[in-house]
Design a protein around this motif. Structure first.
Motif, PDB file in Angstrom:
ATOM      1  N   GLY A 188       0.914  -1.319   0.140  1.00 30.66           N
ATOM      2  CA  GLY A 188      -0.046  -0.116  -0.019  1.00 30.66           C
ATOM      3  C   GLY A 188       0.868   1.284  -0.172  1.00 30.66           C
ATOM      4  O   GLY A 188       0.508   2.398   0.241  1.00 30.66           O
ATOM      5  N   ARG A 189       2.154   1.018  -0.394  1.00 30.28           N
ATOM      6  CA  ARG A 189       3.166   2.236  -0.299  1.00 30.28           C
ATOM      7  C   ARG A 189       3.819   2.359  -1.562  1.00 30.28           C
ATOM      8  O   ARG A 189       4.286   1.308  -1.984  1.00 30.28           O
ATOM      9  N   THR A 190       3.958   3.443  -2.013  1.00 32.24           N
ATOM     10  CA  THR A 190       4.851   3.540  -3.304  1.00 32.24           C
ATOM     11  C   THR A 190       6.172   3.313  -3.017  1.00 32.24           C
ATOM     12  O   THR A 190       6.661   3.251  -1.844  1.00 32.24           O
ATOM     13  N   PRO A 191       7.112   2.809  -3.976  1.00 32.57           N
ATOM     14  CA  PRO A 191       8.480   2.718  -3.884  1.00 32.57           C
ATOM     15  C   PRO A 191       9.072   3.958  -3.315  1.00 32.57           C
ATOM     16  O   PRO A 191       9.898   3.608  -2.455  1.00 32.57           O
ATOM     17  N   ARG A 192       8.658   5.024  -3.757  1.00 32.58           N
ATOM     18  CA  ARG A 192       9.367   6.315  -3.074  1.00 32.58           C
ATOM     19  C   ARG A 192       9.076   6.371  -1.707  1.00 32.58           C
ATOM     20  O   ARG A 192       9.976   6.807  -0.904  1.00 32.58           O
ATOM     21  N   ASP A 193       7.857   6.150  -1.308  1.00 31.16           N
ATOM     22  CA  ASP A 193       7.549   6.055   0.474  1.00 31.16           C
ATOM     23  C   ASP A 193       8.494   5.105   1.075  1.00 31.16           C
ATOM     24  O   ASP A 193       8.934   5.444   2.220  1.00 31.16           O
ATOM     25  N   LEU A 194       8.507   3.917   0.235  1.00 28.96           N
ATOM     26  CA  LEU A 194       9.611   3.155   1.002  1.00 28.96           C
ATOM     27  C   LEU A 194      10.873   3.399   0.954  1.00 28.96           C
ATOM     28  O   LEU A 194      11.747   3.016   2.057  1.00 28.96           O
TER      29      LEU A 194
END
Length: 97
Positions: A15-21
């Motif tokens: 549920g998180r974008t790669p950028r968020d991760l």
């Protein structure tokens, strides 16, 4: 599965974008120069993703959004349309990406 497809699957699972991760990893002290195993272990334990998906994210966390040209424009299973990965979420990716 293309590199981008791995990142899209990580987004679907977490549920998180790669950028968020990438930002979450930086908050944990991971980034360029980090060893793969601790980053992958953290991703698997924290987000419940598998090893292959964790390793795709390890690449992005430690090396950035660029990948080699080996599969770009190829017709193989692992083909990607660009050597730059889209990190801002699959739903926001332009159609011509």
């Amino acid at each position: 599965m293309s590199f981008q497809a791995y990142l899209d699957a990580v987004e679907t699972k977490t549920g998180r974008t790669p950028r968020d991760l990438v930002q979450a990893a930086q908050d944990q002290g991971f980034g360029p120069g980090s060893k793969a195993t601790p980053v992958a272990t953290w991703l698997k334990e924290t987000y419940g993703i598998g090893h292959g998906h964790a390793m795709a994210m390890v690449h992005v966390i430690t090396k950035g959004e660029h990948i080699g040209d080996k599969h770009v424009g190829s017709t193989g299973t692992h083909r990607d349309s660009s050597n730059t990965l889209w990190l801002d979420g699959k739903d926001s990716r332009p159609a011509d990406w």
